[in-house]
Design a protein around this motif. Sequence first.
Motif, PDB file in Angstrom:
ATOM      1  N   UNK A 242       0.845  -1.194   0.000  1.00  0.00           N
ATOM      2  CA  UNK A 242       0.000   0.000   0.000  1.00  0.00           C
ATOM      3  C   UNK A 242       0.881   1.244   0.000  1.00  0.00           C
ATOM      4  N   UNK A 243       1.905   1.257   0.861  1.00  0.00           N
ATOM      5  CA  UNK A 243       2.807   2.414   0.918  1.00  0.00           C
ATOM      6  C   UNK A 243       3.555   2.614  -0.392  1.00  0.00           C
ATOM      7  N   UNK A 244       4.014   1.522  -0.996  1.00  0.00           N
ATOM      8  CA  UNK A 244       4.736   1.609  -2.266  1.00  0.00           C
ATOM      9  C   UNK A 244       3.830   2.157  -3.360  1.00  0.00           C
ATOM     10  N   UNK A 245       2.645   1.598  -3.480  1.00  0.00           N
ATOM     11  CA  UNK A 245       1.710   2.019  -4.535  1.00  0.00           C
ATOM     12  C   UNK A 245       1.233   3.451  -4.305  1.00  0.00           C
ATOM     13  N   UNK A 246       1.010   3.835  -3.041  1.00  0.00           N
ATOM     14  CA  UNK A 246       0.578   5.200  -2.759  1.00  0.00           C
ATOM     15  C   UNK A 246       1.683   6.186  -3.130  1.00  0.00           C
ATOM     16  N   UNK A 247       2.916   5.833  -2.846  1.00  0.00           N
ATOM     17  CA  UNK A 247       4.039   6.691  -3.227  1.00  0.00           C
ATOM     18  C   UNK A 247       4.132   6.847  -4.735  1.00  0.00           C
ATOM     19  N   UNK A 248       3.955   5.739  -5.446  1.00  0.00           N
ATOM     20  CA  UNK A 248       3.982   5.782  -6.911  1.00  0.00           C
ATOM     21  C   UNK A 248       2.847   6.657  -7.442  1.00  0.00           C
ATOM     22  N   UNK A 249       1.668   6.491  -6.855  1.00  0.00           N
ATOM     23  CA  UNK A 249       0.512   7.281  -7.294  1.00  0.00           C
ATOM     24  C   UNK A 249       0.739   8.771  -7.029  1.00  0.00           C
ATOM     25  N   UNK A 250       1.289   9.091  -5.872  1.00  0.00           N
ATOM     26  CA  UNK A 250       1.595  10.493  -5.562  1.00  0.00           C
ATOM     27  C   UNK A 250       2.576  11.064  -6.582  1.00  0.00           C
ATOM     28  N   UNK A 251       3.608  10.292  -6.919  1.00  0.00           N
ATOM     29  CA  UNK A 251       4.591  10.744  -7.909  1.00  0.00           C
ATOM     30  C   UNK A 251       3.945  10.957  -9.278  1.00  0.00           C
ATOM     31  N   UNK A 252       3.068  10.056  -9.678  1.00  0.00           N
ATOM     32  CA  UNK A 252       2.403  10.180 -10.974  1.00  0.00           C
ATOM     33  C   UNK A 252       1.486  11.403 -11.012  1.00  0.00           C
ATOM     34  N   UNK A 253       0.786  11.655  -9.919  1.00  0.00           N
ATOM     35  CA  UNK A 253      -0.072  12.842  -9.861  1.00  0.00           C
ATOM     36  C   UNK A 253       0.763  14.114  -9.899  1.00  0.00           C
ATOM     37  N   UNK A 254       1.903  14.112  -9.239  1.00  0.00           N
ATOM     38  CA  UNK A 254       2.794  15.269  -9.267  1.00  0.00           C
ATOM     39  C   UNK A 254       3.312  15.504 -10.691  1.00  0.00           C
ATOM     40  N   UNK A 255       3.701  14.426 -11.360  1.00  0.00           N
ATOM     41  CA  UNK A 255       4.171  14.511 -12.737  1.00  0.00           C
ATOM     42  C   UNK A 255       3.070  15.058 -13.648  1.00  0.00           C
TER      43      UNK A 255
END
Length: 57
Positions: free
Chosen positions: A31-44
């Motif tokens: 969950x933490x890994x995927x949430x971090x990835x999702x946050x990065x994608x939204x920032x991008x």
Amino acid sequence: MDAFTAGLLQRIKTTESDLTRARDEGDEFLVEVEQGELDDLHRLAAEHGVEVGVSGV
């Protein structure tokens, strides 16, 4: 829609799905890994002016 935008939106959709699955399985690390990835994608997306629809994740 250009290839960058389409690819980014697809990655966001896939990551949202993976995050939901990780939550359903109770895998807190994933969950933490995927949430971090999702946050990065939204920032991008924001940095490049790509509008992302609101998800329920």
